[in-house]
Each structure stands twice: as C-alpha cells, then as structure tokens.
Design a protein around this motif. Structure first.
Motif, short mmCIF file in Angstrom:
data_model
loop_
_atom_site.label_atom_id
_atom_site.label_comp_id
_atom_site.label_asym_id
_atom_site.label_seq_id
_atom_site.Cartn_x
_atom_site.Cartn_y
_atom_site.Cartn_z
N VAL A 13 0.84 -1.21 0.00
CA VAL A 13 0.00 0.00 0.00
C VAL A 13 0.87 1.25 0.00
N LYS A 14 1.89 1.25 0.87
CA LYS A 14 2.80 2.40 0.90
C LYS A 14 3.53 2.55 -0.43
N ARG A 15 3.94 1.44 -1.00
CA ARG A 15 4.66 1.48 -2.28
C ARG A 15 3.76 2.05 -3.39
N GLU A 16 2.48 1.69 -3.37
CA GLU A 16 1.54 2.20 -4.36
C GLU A 16 1.31 3.69 -4.18
N ILE A 17 1.20 4.14 -2.90
CA ILE A 17 1.03 5.58 -2.64
C ILE A 17 2.25 6.35 -3.15
N ALA A 18 3.44 5.82 -2.89
CA ALA A 18 4.67 6.49 -3.35
C ALA A 18 4.72 6.53 -4.88
N ARG A 19 4.37 5.44 -5.54
CA ARG A 19 4.38 5.40 -7.01
C ARG A 19 3.40 6.43 -7.58
N ASN A 20 2.20 6.43 -7.00
CA ASN A 20 1.18 7.38 -7.45
C ASN A 20 1.64 8.82 -7.23
N THR A 21 2.30 9.07 -6.07
CA THR A 21 2.79 10.42 -5.75
C THR A 21 3.83 10.89 -6.76
N ILE A 22 4.82 10.03 -7.05
CA ILE A 22 5.89 10.43 -7.98
C ILE A 22 5.31 10.65 -9.38
N GLU A 23 4.37 9.82 -9.81
CA GLU A 23 3.76 10.02 -11.12
C GLU A 23 3.04 11.37 -11.20
N LYS A 24 2.34 11.74 -10.11
CA LYS A 24 1.66 13.04 -10.08
C LYS A 24 2.67 14.18 -10.15
N LEU A 25 3.76 14.05 -9.38
CA LEU A 25 4.77 15.11 -9.37
C LEU A 25 5.43 15.26 -10.73
N VAL A 26 5.74 14.12 -11.38
CA VAL A 26 6.36 14.16 -12.70
C VAL A 26 5.42 14.79 -13.72
N THR A 27 4.13 14.45 -13.63
CA THR A 27 3.15 15.02 -14.56
C THR A 27 2.99 16.53 -14.33
N ASP A 28 2.96 16.93 -13.04
CA ASP A 28 2.78 18.35 -12.73
C ASP A 28 4.03 19.16 -13.04
N GLY A 29 5.20 18.59 -12.78
CA GLY A 29 6.46 19.28 -13.06
C GLY A 29 6.98 20.09 -11.90
N ARG A 30 6.12 20.44 -10.94
CA ARG A 30 6.57 21.21 -9.77
C ARG A 30 6.85 20.23 -8.63
N ILE A 31 8.12 20.20 -8.22
CA ILE A 31 8.53 19.25 -7.18
C ILE A 31 9.21 20.02 -6.06
N HIS A 32 8.54 20.13 -4.93
CA HIS A 32 9.11 20.74 -3.73
C HIS A 32 8.33 20.17 -2.54
N PRO A 33 8.83 20.28 -1.32
CA PRO A 33 8.20 19.63 -0.16
C PRO A 33 6.71 19.91 0.00
N ALA A 34 6.28 21.15 -0.19
CA ALA A 34 4.84 21.45 -0.03
C ALA A 34 4.02 20.72 -1.09
N LYS A 35 4.51 20.72 -2.33
CA LYS A 35 3.80 20.04 -3.41
C LYS A 35 3.81 18.52 -3.19
N ILE A 36 4.94 18.05 -2.64
CA ILE A 36 5.04 16.61 -2.36
C ILE A 36 3.98 16.19 -1.33
N GLU A 37 3.83 16.98 -0.26
CA GLU A 37 2.84 16.66 0.77
C GLU A 37 1.43 16.65 0.18
N GLU A 38 1.14 17.64 -0.67
CA GLU A 38 -0.17 17.70 -1.32
C GLU A 38 -0.40 16.47 -2.22
N ALA A 39 0.64 16.09 -2.99
CA ALA A 39 0.51 14.93 -3.87
C ALA A 39 0.35 13.64 -3.07
N VAL A 40 1.05 13.53 -1.93
CA VAL A 40 0.93 12.33 -1.08
C VAL A 40 -0.49 12.21 -0.54
N ASN A 41 -1.07 13.32 -0.08
CA ASN A 41 -2.45 13.28 0.45
C ASN A 41 -3.45 12.85 -0.63
N LYS A 42 -3.29 13.41 -1.84
CA LYS A 42 -4.17 13.01 -2.94
C LYS A 42 -3.99 11.53 -3.28
#
Length: 521
Positions: free
Chosen positions: A262-291
């Motif tokens: 489950v954690k691995r899937e959340i991390a995979r989903n998070t990185i894919e969102k960050l790569v798609t969005d293009g903005r990668i910084h701690p605040a954006k990472i937290e937002e992507a993890v929650n989503k």
C-alpha cells in the motif's frame, strides 16, 4: 244609621242563605253521585258473581275434557306397551330357540374333539416311542464313529469348529483386503475427479508481483529534480510515504522498495503526479501524497467490493472490505494475495459443490483466509490467528472464523468447509506459475531440507529434488529396519513442518535397500 245596619244585616243574611243553598245543592249532587256509585258497585258485584259462576262452569268442563284426553292417551300408551312386550317376547323365544340349536351343535363338536384328543394322545405315544428308538440308534452310531475316528464327540466338535473358524477368518481377511483395495482405488479416483473439476473451473494468472515498483521517468533530468536541493525532495517523499526511493544508473526509472504494498503504491502514485505536474518541492510533495492516499484508499475499497461482487458473496462489514482490498498490494512468494484469496474462494466453492457442502460458507472463508497478512506487521502471531481475531470483532460466523484460523493446522477443524479451505489454499499455492522465490531463499530451503534429513541417525545421504518439493533420504539398511524407516519419514516431515517456511507441500521419501555384491575372478 239603623237603616244601614238593617240593610247590611239583610245583605249578610241573604249571602248566608245563598251560601247555604249552594252548599246544599253541592251536597245533594255528591249524595246522588254516591248513590249512583252504590248502584254501579252492586251491578259490578252481580256481574262479577256471574263471571265467577261462568268460569267455574267452564273450568269444570275443561277439567273433564282434559281428564278424558288423559285417559285416552293412557289407553293408547298401554296398548303400544303391550305390543312391544309381545314383540320382545317373540324375539326372546326365537333367540332361545337358536341358542338351543347352538348348544346341540357344540355338544356334538365337543364329542368329536374328545375323540380326536384321544387319537392324538395315542399318536404322541407312538412318536415318543419312535424318538426313543432314533435316540438309541444315534447313540450307537456316535459310539461307532468315535471307535472308527479315534476322537471323542467333544474332540471332533472342537476340531470341526476350529477348522471352520480358520477358514472363515481367512476368507474374511481376504474380503476385507479386497474391499480396502477397492475403497482406496475409488477414493483416489473420486479425489482426482473432484480436484480436477474444481481446478478446471478456476483459472488464474502467473505470478507478476514483487516487493519493488518501478516508476518510468520522461528523462534522466527528472531524477535530479526528484532528489532536490541537498536531497530535500527525496527525503520528504520517503518520510511521508515510508518507502525507500532508489535512484541508480537505471535509465529513466526510479525504483521504490517496501514490503508494504500500500505504501509502495502511494509512493508510485505520488511520484507520477509530481512528474506530470512538473513542480517538485516539499509542499507540493505533501499535497501529492495526500491526494495519492485518498485515491489508493478508494482503490482499496473498490478492490474489496469487486472481489465480493466477483464471487457473489453477500454484504460484509466495511472495515473487513477495506482490509481485504489491501491484499491487492501484498504478495506472498511473489503471488498477489488478493488474487490468491479469490482463487482459493473459487476452488473451495467448487470443491464444496462437488461434495455437497456449504458453498457460500466455503467461498466466504476462502476469500477471508489470508486477511491477517495485512495485520501481521503490527502483531506477533500467525496470520491465520490474527485474521480470525480480526474477523471476530466484526461479527463473522464461528464456522468462518474456524476455517480461517485452522487453514495452517493451528486450531482443530470444526467443519468440512474448513478442511476444504486448507486444500484449496494448497492447490492455489502449489500450481505451476503460482509462486516464485529469490535464488537465495530457494537455495536456503534446499540446504535446510538436506540438513534436517541428515540430522537423523542412520542416514547415509539425502537429496532435495523437484525444486525443493521432495527430499529423498538414503538410509543404512543394517542400522534402520523397515518399521523404523516408516517412522523416520513421519519424523522428518514433522520436523520440516515445525522448522521451515515453504509454499505448498514437501514429500519425504525414505529409501532402504539391501545390495549383495560379489566379483567373478
């Protein structure tokens, strides 16, 4: 003045006279009325007297009429009674006549029976005499047979009984052996048919899951952005997801490592969102993890509900469905646990249908049998027992709990369905392509099997074969007898069960042979 008095006196006197006259007339009227009343009373008395006299005459006439009618009725009743008495006397006479005839008939029959009884007595005497003669002849024959055979009567009887007993014992043993052989053949045939039918109805994919996930990147520049300045981005991802992010020389890829799917899937989903969005910084990472967590939680519930819908299992507590869905992101020996659970449910349902057991119970317990694997990281115990205790909190039936807790023999079976869950679990785990192991785990298992086998006295050598599914043990025939070899196979199998973890089952074969060798010179 005197005149006035006189006048007044005259007036008063006149009024008095008038009054007296009026009262007298009233009194006369009353007297006349009284006289009239007296006349009416006299007339009434005379009329009453006439009525009474008439009534007495009428009553006397009525009484005479009633008396005549009563006498007439008594006469008729007496006449009817006399007729009935006459009829009854006639019937009694006829019955007396019939009884007399029957008495005569019975007397004749009694006379004939007495004659027959006398004849029977004489016949019985003759039979008794014949029986005495037969008994005397039998005694002579027995004495002659004893003289010829050399055995007494009791000895001959015991010999005959012993011979018959031995023959019957042998025939009984042969019949029992024949029946056991047929039963064994039939049992094996039926078992193969049931298992092949159940397996044929359930299809599943080959193993594809592992403990790592790979996220593809559009270019290698994205690796630096994921790492961030002084590694702040990668540290934020690892801290928020609990997954190890491995960035190596693999081109355009990032590897996520974690035993928690489950954690691995959340991390995979998070990185894919960050790569798609293009903005990668701690605040954006937290937002992507929650989503990602919300999406994965939704996917977990959908996976659990889909499993229930696919198997046609009635409603279940929402917490159980959520925990069941988490099995989608867990593997055991490389086998996806949710896929394995659905496969076990289908196999158990098919086996139950073939045997006439409860298919609904078998499917439900089969789907839930490994639910404890989601919780075993937090509790030190077997996943079967953990799963049973977890399901008990949410009102699952006792037979379902027993089937879940007993599928690794940690509690006693309480139903046929519980045994079917264990069989279906073994079938799903041992079919070709179901599971895989790393090379190191595979080699350790082979070594462990051979070490256990070599630890027993009298073992000359041992070989783990069939990819670790069988261990063959060669023993010294001089130190180990056949009975001891049978016991050794059981002891080795028991020790393997207690000390090793392995998928499916392992066959233990003990080989004892005697070789005679000589050389021609």
């Amino acid at each position: 003045m005197n005149t006035s008095i006189v006048v007044a006196s005259a007036v008063i006197g006149l009024s008095i006279l008038l009054t007296v006259a009026y009262k007298k007339s009233v009194i006369d009227k009353k007297i006349d009325e009284l006289n009239n009343l007296e006349d009416e009373i006299v007339k009434a008395k005379l009329k009453a007297k006439e009525i009474v006299e008439g009534s007495e005459k009428e009553a006397l006439a009525k009484s005479k009429e009633i008396e005549l009618k009563a006498k007439e009725k008594v006469y008729h009743l007496k006449e009817e009674a006399e007729k009935e008495i006459k009829t009854a006397k006639s019937d009694i006479y006829q019955k007396e006549t019939r009884l007399a005839k029957k008495e005569e008939t019975l007397d004749r029959k009694i006379d004939r029976l007495e004659v027959k009884s006398q004849e029977l007595t004489e016949f019985e005497q003759k039979i008794q005499n014949k029986n005495s003669e037969i008994e005397e002849l039998r005694s002579k024959q027995e004495m002659e047979l004893e003289r010829i055979s050399g055995f007494s009567k009791d000895e001959a009887k015991d010999l005959l009984i012993t011979k018959l007993t031995n023959e019957l014992t042998h025939e009984t043993a042969m019949k029992i052996k024949e029946f056991e052989n047929k039963l064994s053949e039939e049992k094996e045939r039926v078992s193969k048919r049931i298992l092949s039918t159940a397996i044929g109805k359930a299809s599943a994919d080959y193993v594809v899951d592992a403990t790592v996930s790979v996220v593809n990147l559009p270019n290698d520049e994205m690796k630096g952005r994921i790492i961030g300045r002084e590694g702040r981005n990668i540290r934020a991802i690892e801290a928020l997801t609990g997954v190890d992010v491995i960035i190596d020389d693999t081109p355009e890829a990032v590897v996520l490592s974690s035993f928690d799917g489950v954690k691995r899937e959340i991390a995979r989903n998070t990185i894919e969102k960050l790569v798609t969005d293009g903005r990668i910084h701690p605040a954006k990472i937290e937002e992507a993890v929650n989503k990602a967590k919300k999406e994965v939680n939704k996917e977990i519930v959908e996976a659990g509900e889909h499993a229930l819908l696919e198997l046609g299992i009635p409603g279940m507590h929402q917490e159980i469905i959520k925990t069941l869905g988490k099995l989608k992101f867990r593997t055991s020996y490389g086998q996806n646990v949710l896929t394995h659970s659905i496969e076990v449910a289908r196999l158990a349902g098919n086996l139950a249908a073939e045997l006439g057991a409860n298919t609904e119970l078998a499917k439900r317990a089969g789907l839930l049998h490994d639910v404890g694997k989601v919780l075993e990281h937090d509790i030190e115990a077997s996943h079967a027992l953990i799963g049973g205790e977890f399901l008990k909190k949410f009102g699952e039936k006792p037979l379902v709990l027993n089937a879940v807790m007993a599928h690794h023999n940690e509690v006693e079976f309480e139903s046929v369905e519980a045994i079917l869950i264990q069989a279906a679990d073994a079938i799903s785990a041992s079919r070709p392509g179901a599971r895989r192991e790393t090379l190191s785990t595979y080699l350790k298992r082979l070594e462990g099997l051979e070490e256990i086998a070599n630890s027993f006295d009298g073992v000359e050598s041992s070989f783990a074969i069939q990819a670790g599914r069988e261990v063959r043990i060669i023993i010294n025939p001089e130190s180990i007898k056949d009975d001891q070899a049978i016991k050794m196979s059981r002891d080795v199998a028991k020790k393997v069960e207690e000390t090793m973890q392995y998928p499916g089952q392992i066959k233990v074969t003990v080989i004892r042979e005697t070789r005679a060798v000589d050389y021609a010179k």
